[in-house]
Design an enzyme around this catalytic site. Sequence first.
Site, mmCIF file in Angstrom:
data_model
loop_
_atom_site.group_PDB
_atom_site.id
_atom_site.type_symbol
_atom_site.label_atom_id
_atom_site.label_comp_id
_atom_site.label_asym_id
_atom_site.label_seq_id
_atom_site.Cartn_x
_atom_site.Cartn_y
_atom_site.Cartn_z
ATOM 1 N N ASP A 135 0.812 -1.465 0.144
ATOM 2 C CA ASP A 135 0.185 -0.034 -0.061
ATOM 3 C C ASP A 135 0.976 1.341 0.055
ATOM 4 O O ASP A 135 2.012 1.276 0.826
ATOM 5 C CB ASP A 135 -0.954 -0.084 1.188
ATOM 6 C CG ASP A 135 -2.155 0.842 0.905
ATOM 7 O OD1 ASP A 135 -3.071 0.296 0.897
ATOM 8 O OD2 ASP A 135 -2.082 2.094 0.985
ATOM 9 N N LYS A 186 -0.829 3.667 6.935
ATOM 10 C CA LYS A 186 -1.816 2.612 6.995
ATOM 11 C C LYS A 186 -0.842 1.395 7.168
ATOM 12 O O LYS A 186 -1.133 0.421 7.936
ATOM 13 C CB LYS A 186 -2.510 2.577 5.659
ATOM 14 C CG LYS A 186 -3.413 1.212 5.870
ATOM 15 C CD LYS A 186 -4.220 1.143 4.653
ATOM 16 C CE LYS A 186 -5.312 1.871 4.100
ATOM 17 N NZ LYS A 186 -5.996 1.513 2.880
ATOM 18 N N PHE A 243 -16.578 -10.927 -4.835
ATOM 19 C CA PHE A 243 -17.964 -10.725 -4.387
ATOM 20 C C PHE A 243 -18.195 -10.621 -2.818
ATOM 21 O O PHE A 243 -19.464 -10.695 -2.418
ATOM 22 C CB PHE A 243 -18.754 -11.803 -4.856
ATOM 23 C CG PHE A 243 -18.722 -11.918 -6.605
ATOM 24 C CD1 PHE A 243 -19.414 -11.289 -7.459
ATOM 25 C CD2 PHE A 243 -17.798 -12.876 -7.155
ATOM 26 C CE1 PHE A 243 -19.316 -11.342 -8.750
ATOM 27 C CE2 PHE A 243 -17.676 -13.002 -8.575
ATOM 28 C CZ PHE A 243 -18.160 -12.313 -9.256
ATOM 29 N N GLU A 280 -19.333 -6.547 2.903
ATOM 30 C CA GLU A 280 -18.839 -5.877 4.062
ATOM 31 C C GLU A 280 -19.830 -6.695 5.274
ATOM 32 O O GLU A 280 -21.148 -6.925 5.184
ATOM 33 C CB GLU A 280 -19.028 -4.458 4.141
ATOM 34 C CG GLU A 280 -17.907 -3.853 3.223
ATOM 35 C CD GLU A 280 -18.052 -2.346 3.389
ATOM 36 O OE1 GLU A 280 -18.429 -1.839 4.385
ATOM 37 O OE2 GLU A 280 -17.553 -1.721 2.437
ATOM 38 N N PHE A 338 -32.343 -10.498 -0.516
ATOM 39 C CA PHE A 338 -32.235 -9.382 -1.007
ATOM 40 C C PHE A 338 -33.567 -8.756 -1.605
ATOM 41 O O PHE A 338 -33.768 -8.130 -2.449
ATOM 42 C CB PHE A 338 -31.349 -9.381 -2.407
ATOM 43 C CG PHE A 338 -30.029 -9.036 -1.748
ATOM 44 C CD1 PHE A 338 -29.297 -9.977 -1.011
ATOM 45 C CD2 PHE A 338 -29.303 -7.759 -1.888
ATOM 46 C CE1 PHE A 338 -27.936 -9.756 -0.574
ATOM 47 C CE2 PHE A 338 -28.030 -7.552 -1.334
ATOM 48 C CZ PHE A 338 -27.414 -8.595 -0.656
ATOM 49 N N LEU A 339 -34.701 -9.373 -0.669
ATOM 50 C CA LEU A 339 -36.121 -8.991 -0.891
ATOM 51 C C LEU A 339 -36.540 -8.079 0.428
ATOM 52 O O LEU A 339 -37.617 -8.289 0.681
ATOM 53 C CB LEU A 339 -36.866 -9.913 -1.203
ATOM 54 C CG LEU A 339 -36.872 -10.497 -2.866
ATOM 55 C CD1 LEU A 339 -38.005 -11.529 -2.979
ATOM 56 C CD2 LEU A 339 -37.272 -9.406 -3.808
ATOM 57 N N ALA A 357 -37.572 -5.187 2.216
ATOM 58 C CA ALA A 357 -37.761 -3.708 1.814
ATOM 59 C C ALA A 357 -37.402 -2.798 2.997
ATOM 60 O O ALA A 357 -37.174 -3.262 3.952
ATOM 61 C CB ALA A 357 -39.556 -3.564 1.659
ATOM 62 N N GLY A 410 -27.375 1.167 0.155
ATOM 63 C CA GLY A 410 -26.363 2.266 0.095
ATOM 64 C C GLY A 410 -25.063 1.596 0.305
ATOM 65 O O GLY A 410 -25.036 0.318 -0.337
ATOM 66 N N CYS A 427 -20.489 0.087 -2.594
ATOM 67 C CA CYS A 427 -20.436 -0.514 -3.791
ATOM 68 C C CYS A 427 -22.008 -0.365 -4.642
ATOM 69 O O CYS A 427 -21.674 0.081 -5.834
ATOM 70 C CB CYS A 427 -20.496 -2.044 -3.531
ATOM 71 S SG CYS A 427 -18.924 -2.585 -2.909
#
Length: 436
Positions: free
Chosen positions: A30, A35, A151, A154, A248-249, A251, A256, A259
Site C-alpha cells: 500500500d 496505513k 463478491f 462488508e 435481497f427482498l 424492503a 447504500g 458498492c
Amino acid sequence: MKLTIIGSGYVGLTTGACFAEVGHEVMCVDNNAEKVATLLKGDIPIYEPGLAEIVTKNVAAGRLKFTTNTPEGVDHGNVVFIAVPTPPNPDGSVDLKFIEKVAREIAPAIHSYKVIVDKSTVPVKTGEKVTETISRYAPDAEFDVVSNPEFLREGCAVADLMNPDRIVIGANSDRALALMQKVYEPFRAPVLATDINSAELIKHAANSFLALKISYINAVSAICEASDADVELVAEGIGMDKRIGRSFLNAGLGYGGSCFPKDIAAFIAISDDLGVPFNLLKEVEKINHDQLERFIKRIREKLWVLEDKKIAVWGLAFKPDTDDTRCSVAIELVERLVAEGAEVRAFDPKALDHVKNSPLGDKITLCGSPEEAAEGAEAVVIATEWPEFANVDFDKVRDSMIAPVMFDGRNLLDPKTMERFGFEYHGVGRGLSTNQ
Ligand code: UDX
C-alpha cells in the site's frame, strides 16, 4: 504460492488475509505509509468481524507481510492482484486513474512471468487497457492479465472469501488460468472460467441484479402501503419460489454503501458508453432514491412539523456489522432531518467514531446506547437493522420518550409486538400494521 496484493483497503486486506489463512505466502502493498505502519503494529483500520484475528495469526506465522515498496511486492508474487479503489466520476463513470498508475508502476518491476489480476471492480475492457499499459512501459515483460472479481459483502467479508459461492476467473491464456486455479484450490469452490471481458461484466451485472431485487421489493412496498397489504408477507410469498429466492427482498430505506450506488451508476455509464443504454437500471436508481423520500414524507405527515422535534435515530452505518458509513442511507436520512430543523440524537454500535469526526458530528448528539438516544425523544427512527435494536427494553424506552412513536425504516420489529408495548409503529410497506 507466493501472492502479492496491491492496495490494502477493504478488498485487498481481507483478500490478502484469507489467502494467507489457506497457506499462501502473501505480501500486501500500500502506498499509504501510515496505513502500512498501523498494519505492521497489528492494528486493523476497519471493523470487519473475524479479520483482526486472521491478520494477527498470519502475520505471526510469517505468511502475511506488508510493504510500501511496489517493486518488492511485484518481485515477491507469481500472481499480483490489483485491489486499488475505482472511485466514481461526477457523471457516474469509473475513475480508473489508480488502476492505470499501478499498471505503470508494476510494469518495470516485472522480471519473470507474472499473472496480473484485476480484483477491483472495473468497467468491461479494463483488462485490455491494463495489458496495453504494461506492454507500453515494459515491452519485454512476460505477463498475462486476468480478471477475478470480488463478491465479498462488508460485515461478512471473511466468511464470503473463505466460502465463496463461486470464483470467476477471466483469462485469455491457459497458463494464467492454471496458476489462478492453483491459487483458489484450497477454497474448494466452484470455478467459472471465462474470457476477461465476460468476467468484468459479471461483477457489474451481479451487483446490478441484486440492487434490482431491492428496488423491486421497495417498489412493491409502495404498492403495499397504498393497498393495505404487508410487504413482508408478499416478499415471503414470492421468495418461496426457488426461481426468485427470498434474499435481497428486504424492503426498507433502500440500498447504500460503497458498492451498489457506485456500481449501478457505473453500469449505466458503461452501457451508455457502449451505445446500449440500460434504462432499467435508471429506474432501479430512481426507486432507490424515492424510497427515502417516501419515508421522510411519512415522518413529516405523522409528526406534522419536524422543526425542533427531538428524533432518535438508531443506526448510522450503511448496514449492520460494519462501521462503514460511505453512502449510508441512514446518514442521508439524518442530514435531511437536521436540514428540516429536527434535533437528532443518534446511536450506532460501530459507526459513532466515523460520524464524530465528520461534519455531521457537530450537528447531532451522539449517544452511548439506543436507550439514551430515545430519552426525551418524540420519535425513534430505525435506519440500520442492527439485531440488538430488537432486544432493547421497550418498556423503558417508551417511558423515557415524550411520545412513543416508532418509524422502522428497516422492518426490523414486529408491528403487533410494538403495538403491545404501546408504540405507534410505522414500518415500510406494512399497510396493515398499527396506526397507519
Ligand atoms: C455488495 C454485494 O452484496 C457484494 O457481493 C459486492 O461484492 C459488494 O457490494 P455490500 O455493499 O457489502 O456488498 O452490502 P450488501 O449486503 O449487498 O448490502 C448493500 C445495501 O443493500 C445495504 O445498504 C443494505 O442495507 C441494502 N439491502 C440489502 C436492502 O436494502 N435490502 C436487502 O434485501 C439487501
